[in-house]
Design a protein around this motif. Structure first.
Motif, PDB file in Angstrom:
ATOM      1  N   VAL A  50       0.823  -1.211   0.000  1.00 12.29           N
ATOM      2  CA  VAL A  50       0.000   0.000   0.000  1.00 12.29           C
ATOM      3  C   VAL A  50       0.857   1.261   0.000  1.00 12.29           C
ATOM      4  O   VAL A  50       0.623   2.195  -0.775  1.00 12.29           O
ATOM      5  CB  VAL A  50      -0.946  -0.009   1.226  1.00 12.29           C
ATOM      6  CG1 VAL A  50      -1.667   1.332   1.362  1.00 12.29           C
ATOM      7  CG2 VAL A  50      -1.962  -1.144   1.109  1.00 12.29           C
ATOM      8  N   ARG A  51       1.864   1.288   0.864  1.00  6.42           N
ATOM      9  CA  ARG A  51       2.622   2.529   1.073  1.00  6.42           C
ATOM     10  C   ARG A  51       3.815   2.673   0.138  1.00  6.42           C
ATOM     11  O   ARG A  51       4.170   3.797  -0.260  1.00  6.42           O
ATOM     12  CB  ARG A  51       3.089   2.605   2.530  1.00  6.42           C
ATOM     13  CG  ARG A  51       3.593   3.986   2.938  1.00  6.42           C
ATOM     14  CD  ARG A  51       3.822   4.050   4.430  1.00  6.42           C
ATOM     15  NE  ARG A  51       4.912   3.190   4.878  1.00  6.42           N
ATOM     16  CZ  ARG A  51       5.131   2.855   6.155  1.00  6.42           C
ATOM     17  NH1 ARG A  51       4.303   3.293   7.098  1.00  6.42           N
ATOM     18  NH2 ARG A  51       6.149   2.085   6.484  1.00  6.42           N
ATOM     19  N   MET A 230      -2.866  -5.871  -5.863  1.00  2.61           N
ATOM     20  CA  MET A 230      -2.051  -4.686  -5.607  1.00  2.61           C
ATOM     21  C   MET A 230      -0.647  -4.916  -6.124  1.00  2.61           C
ATOM     22  O   MET A 230      -0.163  -6.052  -6.152  1.00  2.61           O
ATOM     23  CB  MET A 230      -2.002  -4.362  -4.112  1.00  2.61           C
ATOM     24  CG  MET A 230      -3.266  -3.773  -3.552  1.00  2.61           C
ATOM     25  SD  MET A 230      -2.963  -3.108  -1.894  1.00  2.61           S
ATOM     26  CE  MET A 230      -4.614  -2.560  -1.493  1.00  2.61           C
ATOM     27  N   CYS A 239      -4.554  -9.135  -2.242  1.00  2.00           N
ATOM     28  CA  CYS A 239      -4.619  -8.487  -0.935  1.00  2.00           C
ATOM     29  C   CYS A 239      -6.074  -8.438  -0.491  1.00  2.00           C
ATOM     30  O   CYS A 239      -6.977  -8.204  -1.306  1.00  2.00           O
ATOM     31  CB  CYS A 239      -4.067  -7.057  -0.983  1.00  2.00           C
ATOM     32  SG  CYS A 239      -2.341  -6.944  -1.506  1.00  2.00           S
ATOM     33  N   TRP A 243      -8.246  -4.042   3.358  1.00  2.00           N
ATOM     34  CA  TRP A 243      -6.883  -3.713   3.764  1.00  2.00           C
ATOM     35  C   TRP A 243      -6.795  -2.435   4.582  1.00  2.00           C
ATOM     36  O   TRP A 243      -5.988  -2.336   5.506  1.00  2.00           O
ATOM     37  CB  TRP A 243      -5.964  -3.623   2.546  1.00  2.00           C
ATOM     38  CG  TRP A 243      -6.427  -2.696   1.456  1.00  2.00           C
ATOM     39  CD1 TRP A 243      -7.171  -3.016   0.372  1.00  2.00           C
ATOM     40  CD2 TRP A 243      -6.161  -1.290   1.366  1.00  2.00           C
ATOM     41  NE1 TRP A 243      -7.400  -1.908  -0.405  1.00  2.00           N
ATOM     42  CE2 TRP A 243      -6.784  -0.834   0.187  1.00  2.00           C
ATOM     43  CE3 TRP A 243      -5.457  -0.379   2.149  1.00  2.00           C
ATOM     44  CZ2 TRP A 243      -6.734   0.511  -0.214  1.00  2.00           C
ATOM     45  CZ3 TRP A 243      -5.401   0.949   1.764  1.00  2.00           C
ATOM     46  CH2 TRP A 243      -6.032   1.374   0.593  1.00  2.00           C
ATOM     47  N   ASP A 244      -7.639  -1.443   4.283  1.00  2.00           N
ATOM     48  CA  ASP A 244      -7.569  -0.178   5.018  1.00  2.00           C
ATOM     49  C   ASP A 244      -7.977  -0.379   6.479  1.00  2.00           C
ATOM     50  O   ASP A 244      -7.299   0.105   7.400  1.00  2.00           O
ATOM     51  CB  ASP A 244      -8.468   0.862   4.351  1.00  2.00           C
ATOM     52  CG  ASP A 244      -8.453   2.196   5.079  1.00  2.00           C
ATOM     53  OD1 ASP A 244      -7.386   2.844   5.112  1.00  2.00           O
ATOM     54  OD2 ASP A 244      -9.501   2.585   5.639  1.00  2.00           O
TER      55      ASP A 244
END
Length: 273
Positions: A50-51, A230, A239, A243-244
């Motif tokens: 994600v990041r 992702m 994923c 996920w958040d």
């Protein structure tokens, strides 16, 4: 680049560890596709996707998770893994936790805590995800039972040389006392009880009961099972679609980089064999 040190081994750099871990992850992904096994990137690996769209720059491991039924199937397929790969768990080694590792025979990767206890190979952590009671008090009771017995088994299994001063003395002494009993059996019994109540198929919410120190979190099962692709180091991998919610539970403001002093690794030493 890899570098030689006084003991004669040529240790891999962090970048080279990332390269080898990615190869292992892609082999795992191919194996899961062939056998219809569901999985998701997890923990720091999911955060990295994600990041950073790949590895967290200072991280030195990979984490995935699987629904309990798929995890059990994976264990049953150990003998069908590609050549040079094998699974390590608490039933076939002195590994102290209730999840398993997918390892390669080509690269040794030793953690300080298992030095002298187990010769480790470069690995991916694979966590089973289990059904959990929707009642928070009941869920917490279940998690605590597994966590308590796991911690006792870890204290009895690993060495404590990385600890300092009185902590090292106390943990070493406690570990010796715990080994007089059956800490591994107690842990496996607690996990078996937790897995069966309510059971993955009957549950509406799920969690990882065996993942170490992260505490209790729960997710809707349909949100965990539904996956999105992702990017991770140029590859699209599954994923969990929630996920958040998951990353907020584990890390809070997860897009914010932690201070440098909190950027922890497993402190592994990796070299080719």
């Amino acid at each position: 680049m890899a570098k030689a040190v006084d003991d004669g081994r040529v240790y891999l750099s962090l970048e080279e560890v990332h390269e080898e871990l990615l190869k292992l992850l892609l082999l795992f992904d191919d194996f899961c596709k062939v056998h219809g096994l569901r999985y998701s990137l997890d923990s720091g690996t999911l955060l990295g996707a994600v990041r950073h769209k790949g590895f967290i720059p200072w991280d030195d491991d990979l984490d995935v998770s699987m629904p309990r039924p798929d995890y059990e199937r994976l264990l049953s397929l150990d003998g069908e893994l590609p050549e040079g790969l094998h699974l390590v768990n608490a039933l076939n080694s002195v590994f102290a936790f209730g999840f398993c590792k997918l390892c390669t025979d080509k690269i040794r990767a030793q953690e300080p805590s298992y030095e002298g206890r187990m010769d480790e190979m470069l690995w991916i952590d694979i966590f089973p995800v289990d059904g959990i009671s929707p009642d928070l008090d009941e869920a917490l009771k279940t998690w605590k039972a597994v966590h308590r017995t796991t911690r006792r088994n870890v204290w009895a299994t690993v060495n404590h040389q990385a600890e300092r001063g009185l902590r090292r003395v106390l943990k070493t002494a406690c570990g010796a006392l715990l080994r007089l009993g059956d800490p591994r059996g107690e842990m496996l019994h607690a996990i078996a009880d937790a897995v069966s109540n309510p059971g993955y198929e009957r549950a509406g919410r799920v969690c990882c009961l065996v993942g170490g120190e992260s505490g209790l979190w729960t997710l809707p099962k349909d949100g965990y099972e539904a996956t999105v692709e992702m990017e991770f180091e140029g590859h699209l991998l599954p994923c969990m679609c929630c996920w958040d919610e998951f990353l907020n539970e584990l890390y809070g403001d997860y897009m914010q980089l932690p201070p440098e002093e909190e950027r922890r690794t497993h402190c592994i030493k990796a070299w080719r064999v």
